[in-house]
Design a protein around this motif. Structure first.
Motif, PDB file in Angstrom:
ATOM      1  N   ARG A  60       0.846  -1.214   0.000  1.00 44.04           N
ATOM      2  CA  ARG A  60       0.000   0.000   0.000  1.00 44.04           C
ATOM      3  C   ARG A  60       0.877   1.258   0.000  1.00 44.04           C
ATOM      4  O   ARG A  60       0.614   2.221  -0.715  1.00 44.04           O
ATOM      5  CB  ARG A  60      -0.933  -0.028   1.221  1.00 44.04           C
ATOM      6  CG  ARG A  60      -2.016   1.031   1.145  1.00 44.04           C
ATOM      7  CD  ARG A  60      -3.035   0.882   2.266  1.00 44.04           C
ATOM      8  NE  ARG A  60      -3.695  -0.408   2.205  1.00 44.04           N
ATOM      9  CZ  ARG A  60      -4.185  -1.059   3.262  1.00 44.04           C
ATOM     10  NH1 ARG A  60      -4.101  -0.523   4.461  1.00 44.04           N
ATOM     11  NH2 ARG A  60      -4.763  -2.232   3.133  1.00 44.04           N
ATOM     12  N   ILE A  61       1.930   1.223   0.808  1.00 45.82           N
ATOM     13  CA  ILE A  61       2.856   2.372   0.842  1.00 45.82           C
ATOM     14  C   ILE A  61       3.471   2.566  -0.550  1.00 45.82           C
ATOM     15  O   ILE A  61       3.546   3.694  -1.062  1.00 45.82           O
ATOM     16  CB  ILE A  61       3.980   2.139   1.881  1.00 45.82           C
ATOM     17  CG1 ILE A  61       3.424   2.109   3.306  1.00 45.82           C
ATOM     18  CG2 ILE A  61       5.062   3.214   1.756  1.00 45.82           C
ATOM     19  CD1 ILE A  61       4.435   1.666   4.363  1.00 45.82           C
ATOM     20  N   GLY A  82       0.851  10.450   7.751  1.00 48.31           N
ATOM     21  CA  GLY A  82       0.520  10.626   6.337  1.00 48.31           C
ATOM     22  C   GLY A  82      -0.860  10.077   6.027  1.00 48.31           C
ATOM     23  O   GLY A  82      -1.583   9.642   6.935  1.00 48.31           O
ATOM     24  N   PRO A  83      -1.201  10.028   4.743  1.00 47.12           N
ATOM     25  CA  PRO A  83      -2.571   9.674   4.359  1.00 47.12           C
ATOM     26  C   PRO A  83      -2.838   8.178   4.166  1.00 47.12           C
ATOM     27  O   PRO A  83      -3.978   7.778   3.964  1.00 47.12           O
ATOM     28  CB  PRO A  83      -2.728  10.384   3.011  1.00 47.12           C
ATOM     29  CG  PRO A  83      -1.341  10.404   2.435  1.00 47.12           C
ATOM     30  CD  PRO A  83      -0.401  10.485   3.598  1.00 47.12           C
ATOM     31  N   VAL A  84      -1.799   7.332   4.197  1.00 43.95           N
ATOM     32  CA  VAL A  84      -2.008   5.904   3.900  1.00 43.95           C
ATOM     33  C   VAL A  84      -2.505   5.215   5.163  1.00 43.95           C
ATOM     34  O   VAL A  84      -1.793   5.146   6.173  1.00 43.95           O
ATOM     35  CB  VAL A  84      -0.695   5.244   3.408  1.00 43.95           C
ATOM     36  CG1 VAL A  84      -0.901   3.747   3.188  1.00 43.95           C
ATOM     37  CG2 VAL A  84      -0.215   5.922   2.132  1.00 43.95           C
ATOM     38  N   TYR A  85      -3.731   4.679   5.095  1.00 46.52           N
ATOM     39  CA  TYR A  85      -4.322   4.164   6.330  1.00 46.52           C
ATOM     40  C   TYR A  85      -3.817   2.773   6.693  1.00 46.52           C
ATOM     41  O   TYR A  85      -3.702   1.884   5.853  1.00 46.52           O
ATOM     42  CB  TYR A  85      -5.855   4.147   6.255  1.00 46.52           C
ATOM     43  CG  TYR A  85      -6.406   4.053   7.663  1.00 46.52           C
ATOM     44  CD1 TYR A  85      -6.259   5.120   8.534  1.00 46.52           C
ATOM     45  CD2 TYR A  85      -6.984   2.877   8.134  1.00 46.52           C
ATOM     46  CE1 TYR A  85      -6.690   5.022   9.849  1.00 46.52           C
ATOM     47  CE2 TYR A  85      -7.419   2.772   9.447  1.00 46.52           C
ATOM     48  CZ  TYR A  85      -7.264   3.858  10.290  1.00 46.52           C
ATOM     49  OH  TYR A  85      -7.673   3.764  11.602  1.00 46.52           O
ATOM     50  N   LYS A 104      12.645   3.323   4.553  1.00 45.93           N
ATOM     51  CA  LYS A 104      13.158   4.696   4.535  1.00 45.93           C
ATOM     52  C   LYS A 104      12.101   5.654   5.080  1.00 45.93           C
ATOM     53  O   LYS A 104      10.903   5.486   4.829  1.00 45.93           O
ATOM     54  CB  LYS A 104      13.541   5.086   3.100  1.00 45.93           C
ATOM     55  CG  LYS A 104      14.491   4.099   2.431  1.00 45.93           C
ATOM     56  CD  LYS A 104      15.782   3.894   3.201  1.00 45.93           C
ATOM     57  CE  LYS A 104      16.624   2.783   2.615  1.00 45.93           C
ATOM     58  NZ  LYS A 104      17.380   2.024   3.614  1.00 45.93           N
ATOM     59  N   LYS A 105      12.576   6.682   5.780  1.00 41.98           N
ATOM     60  CA  LYS A 105      11.649   7.584   6.484  1.00 41.98           C
ATOM     61  C   LYS A 105      10.587   8.228   5.593  1.00 41.98           C
ATOM     62  O   LYS A 105       9.410   8.228   5.946  1.00 41.98           O
ATOM     63  CB  LYS A 105      12.432   8.666   7.225  1.00 41.98           C
ATOM     64  CG  LYS A 105      12.836   8.231   8.610  1.00 41.98           C
ATOM     65  CD  LYS A 105      13.284   9.389   9.461  1.00 41.98           C
ATOM     66  CE  LYS A 105      13.651   8.814  10.832  1.00 41.98           C
ATOM     67  NZ  LYS A 105      14.417   9.724  11.649  1.00 41.98           N
ATOM     68  N   PRO A 106      10.972   8.780   4.430  1.00 36.95           N
ATOM     69  CA  PRO A 106       9.922   9.432   3.630  1.00 36.95           C
ATOM     70  C   PRO A 106       8.792   8.465   3.253  1.00 36.95           C
ATOM     71  O   PRO A 106       7.628   8.861   3.182  1.00 36.95           O
ATOM     72  CB  PRO A 106      10.670   9.898   2.378  1.00 36.95           C
ATOM     73  CG  PRO A 106      12.108   9.914   2.757  1.00 36.95           C
ATOM     74  CD  PRO A 106      12.299   8.882   3.821  1.00 36.95           C
ATOM     75  N   LEU A 107       9.139   7.207   3.038  1.00 42.46           N
ATOM     76  CA  LEU A 107       8.111   6.215   2.703  1.00 42.46           C
ATOM     77  C   LEU A 107       7.258   5.918   3.929  1.00 42.46           C
ATOM     78  O   LEU A 107       6.018   5.898   3.863  1.00 42.46           O
ATOM     79  CB  LEU A 107       8.761   4.920   2.224  1.00 42.46           C
ATOM     80  CG  LEU A 107       9.624   4.994   0.969  1.00 42.46           C
ATOM     81  CD1 LEU A 107      10.337   3.664   0.729  1.00 42.46           C
ATOM     82  CD2 LEU A 107       8.747   5.337  -0.231  1.00 42.46           C
ATOM     83  N   MET A 108       7.913   5.674   5.048  1.00 42.32           N
ATOM     84  CA  MET A 108       7.189   5.285   6.255  1.00 42.32           C
ATOM     85  C   MET A 108       6.302   6.419   6.763  1.00 42.32           C
ATOM     86  O   MET A 108       5.250   6.185   7.353  1.00 42.32           O
ATOM     87  CB  MET A 108       8.182   4.844   7.344  1.00 42.32           C
ATOM     88  CG  MET A 108       8.925   3.563   7.021  1.00 42.32           C
ATOM     89  SD  MET A 108       7.828   2.184   6.643  1.00 42.32           S
ATOM     90  CE  MET A 108       6.970   1.983   8.202  1.00 42.32           C
ATOM     91  N   LYS A 109       6.718   7.653   6.499  1.00 41.69           N
ATOM     92  CA  LYS A 109       5.935   8.798   6.984  1.00 41.69           C
ATOM     93  C   LYS A 109       4.629   8.977   6.202  1.00 41.69           C
ATOM     94  O   LYS A 109       3.798   9.814   6.553  1.00 41.69           O
ATOM     95  CB  LYS A 109       6.776  10.066   6.931  1.00 41.69           C
ATOM     96  CG  LYS A 109       7.762  10.133   8.084  1.00 41.69           C
ATOM     97  CD  LYS A 109       8.467  11.463   8.139  1.00 41.69           C
ATOM     98  CE  LYS A 109       9.293  11.543   9.417  1.00 41.69           C
ATOM     99  NZ  LYS A 109      10.146  12.727   9.441  1.00 41.69           N
ATOM    100  N   LEU A 110       4.475   8.180   5.153  1.00 40.37           N
ATOM    101  CA  LEU A 110       3.189   8.201   4.440  1.00 40.37           C
ATOM    102  C   LEU A 110       2.087   7.562   5.284  1.00 40.37           C
ATOM    103  O   LEU A 110       0.898   7.759   5.033  1.00 40.37           O
ATOM    104  CB  LEU A 110       3.302   7.424   3.130  1.00 40.37           C
ATOM    105  CG  LEU A 110       3.980   8.106   1.953  1.00 40.37           C
ATOM    106  CD1 LEU A 110       3.996   7.167   0.764  1.00 40.37           C
ATOM    107  CD2 LEU A 110       3.241   9.390   1.587  1.00 40.37           C
TER     108      LEU A 110
END
Ligand code: PLP
Length: 428
Positions: A128-129, A294-297, A283-289
């Motif tokens: 999903r990410i 972030g918006p990924v539920y 990686k942080k930018p991905l995980m912060k989604l």
């Protein structure tokens, strides 16, 4: 051993009326080998006992988590302490930070991690990410790799499906299946072809860096590095599914062993020390989604529950170089014993292993992908499996599964395995 199955047979009859197939996970049902699945009631160290009172040396290890052996006293003590303080808070707790710190410190590719309840949840979330990050829909997986039972992974999905002969599960919509493209393990060309045929549509490639769900299949030559280079070149995320290999092959998993830096990593099994758990990290930018940053539920009532955290931490805290050296010593001894049995009996089967996970393939062909694995003589494997079980050695009831050595196994346990292996192969 007297090999009595009266109680197990009765329990199976009762269970089959209440639970589909009498089991709560398909491979346990002995579908691939026939006969009565043993109902177990106790396990300690390297041993497990069935309800008919028979003792086995266990090489399933709960399908991977039991790297310390069963009911390790330190893990049990940590669990008991945690349980006395409450089973689930449904709120953040300090232990979750400790487990996250431990995982981030040890897994080279993980900068941030989300704890979930199973490997399936972890892989589902990773995809999903990846879809959210790339704004693309398709994923590539490899034939024979298993990533849990979410819809998008149930296409040529390794052991369970191979054992039961189900290539793609009914109930998975054609749309979901069509978003999953299948490559061949160890063939970078098969990945290149899919990328060329689906330009700018592929979100991620997900892979078991060492396949443990079609037996044990090792990546050859520079396959993983080429995969890393290719995915980078096409802005496709690389997901290492280390649910099985994480903390099994080394404290840094397969990514440490092979020196590859995946974008996302999924974990499970050992990080819960036998309690239900999973993790997705990267990686942080991905995980912060991920929500709520972030918006990924993604969410979970029991995620990060104190019992899984306590047993996971107690397990990870005991993993060190000398433990991995010990596992390697036992695994090398077992490998030498099996190879010498095969030579003595003029059998050209392939024993494949890395660290403490291994598989004896009943084929004379080196197994480099699922096509090779499918040449195995599963009928002979079934006879071998039952002969081993009758000798007190508990192996996974499928040709297409890895078995595991734990730190609780002794050299004597390995000698018993090798002896049983000789006699069981001789009977074939
Ligand atoms: N990924 C891999 C590599 C696995 O081996 C497994 C389970 O065997 C999973 C994912 C799914 O994990 P779980 O059974 O905890 O959902």
């Amino acid at each position: 051993m007297n090999n009595i199955t009266i109680q197990s047979e009765q329990l199976l009859l009762t269970a089959a009326e209440l639970i589909p197939g009498g089991v709560n996970s398909p491979v346990r049902a002995f579908g691939g080998v026939g006969g009565t699945p043993r109902f177990m009631y106790k396990a300690f160290g390297s041993r497990i006992w069935d309800v008919d009172g028979q003792e086995y040396i266990d090489f399933i290890g709960s399908w991977g988590p039991a790297i310390l052996g069963h009911a390790d006293p330190d893990v049990v003590q940590a669990l008991a302490r945690a349980a006395a303080d409450g089973l689930s808070f449904g709120a953040a707790s300090p232990g979750e930070i400790k487990l996250a710190q431990k995982i981030i410190k040890l897994m080279p590719g993980i900068e941030m991690v989300r704890l979930v309840n199973s490997g399936t949840e972890a892989t589902m979330t990773a995809v999903r990410i990846a879809r959210a990050w790339t704004r693309r829909n398709k994923i590539i997986k490899f034939a024979g790799c298993y990533h849990g039972h979410a819809d998008s992974f149930l296409v040529q999905a390794g052991s369970g499906a191979m054992t039961l002969g189900i290539p793609t599960s009914p109930g998975v919509t054609p749309a979901a299946a069509s978003d999953t493209l299948i490559a061949q393990f160890n063939s970078i060309d098969s990945v290149k072809e899919l990328m060329a045929a689906n330009p700018d549509q592929i979100a991620a490639v997900i892979i078991e860096p060492v396949v443990g769900n079609s037996g044990v299949i090792l990546p050859q030559n520079d396959f993983l590095q080429e995969l890393r280079d290719l995915t980078t070149q096409h802005d496709v995320l690389l997901i290492f599914d280390e649910v099985m290999t994480g903390f099994r092959l080394s404290s840094g998993g397969a990514q440490e062993v092979y020196g590859i830096d995946p974008d996302l990593t999924t974990l499970g099994k050992i990080i819960g020390g036998g309690m239900p758990v999973g993790a997705v990290g990267g990686k942080k930018p991905l995980m912060k989604l991920l929500a709520p940053s972030g918006p990924v539920y993604q969410a979970g009532t029991l995620s990060g529950n104190p019992l899984s955290i306590a047993s996971g931490l107690a397990t990870l805290n005991k993993l060190n170089d000398s433990l991995y050296d010990y596992l390697e010593k036992l695994a090398a001894k077992l490998e030498a014993g099996i190879q010498s049995n095969l030579t003595a009996l003029s059998l050209e089967f392939n024993y494949q292993r890395i660290g403490s996970m291994g598989c004896l393939f009943f084929t004379d062909r080196p197994v480099l992908n699922q096509i090779d694995a499918s040449t195995c003589d599963t009928k002979r494997f079934a006879r071998y499996f039952h002969a081993m079980l009758d000798s007190g050695i508990c192996l996974p009831p499928s040709q297409f599964e890895a078995f595991f050595i734990s730190a609780a196994h002794s050299e004597e346990d390995i000698v018993r395995f090798v002896e049983a292996n000789y006699l069981s192969l001789k009977k074939l």
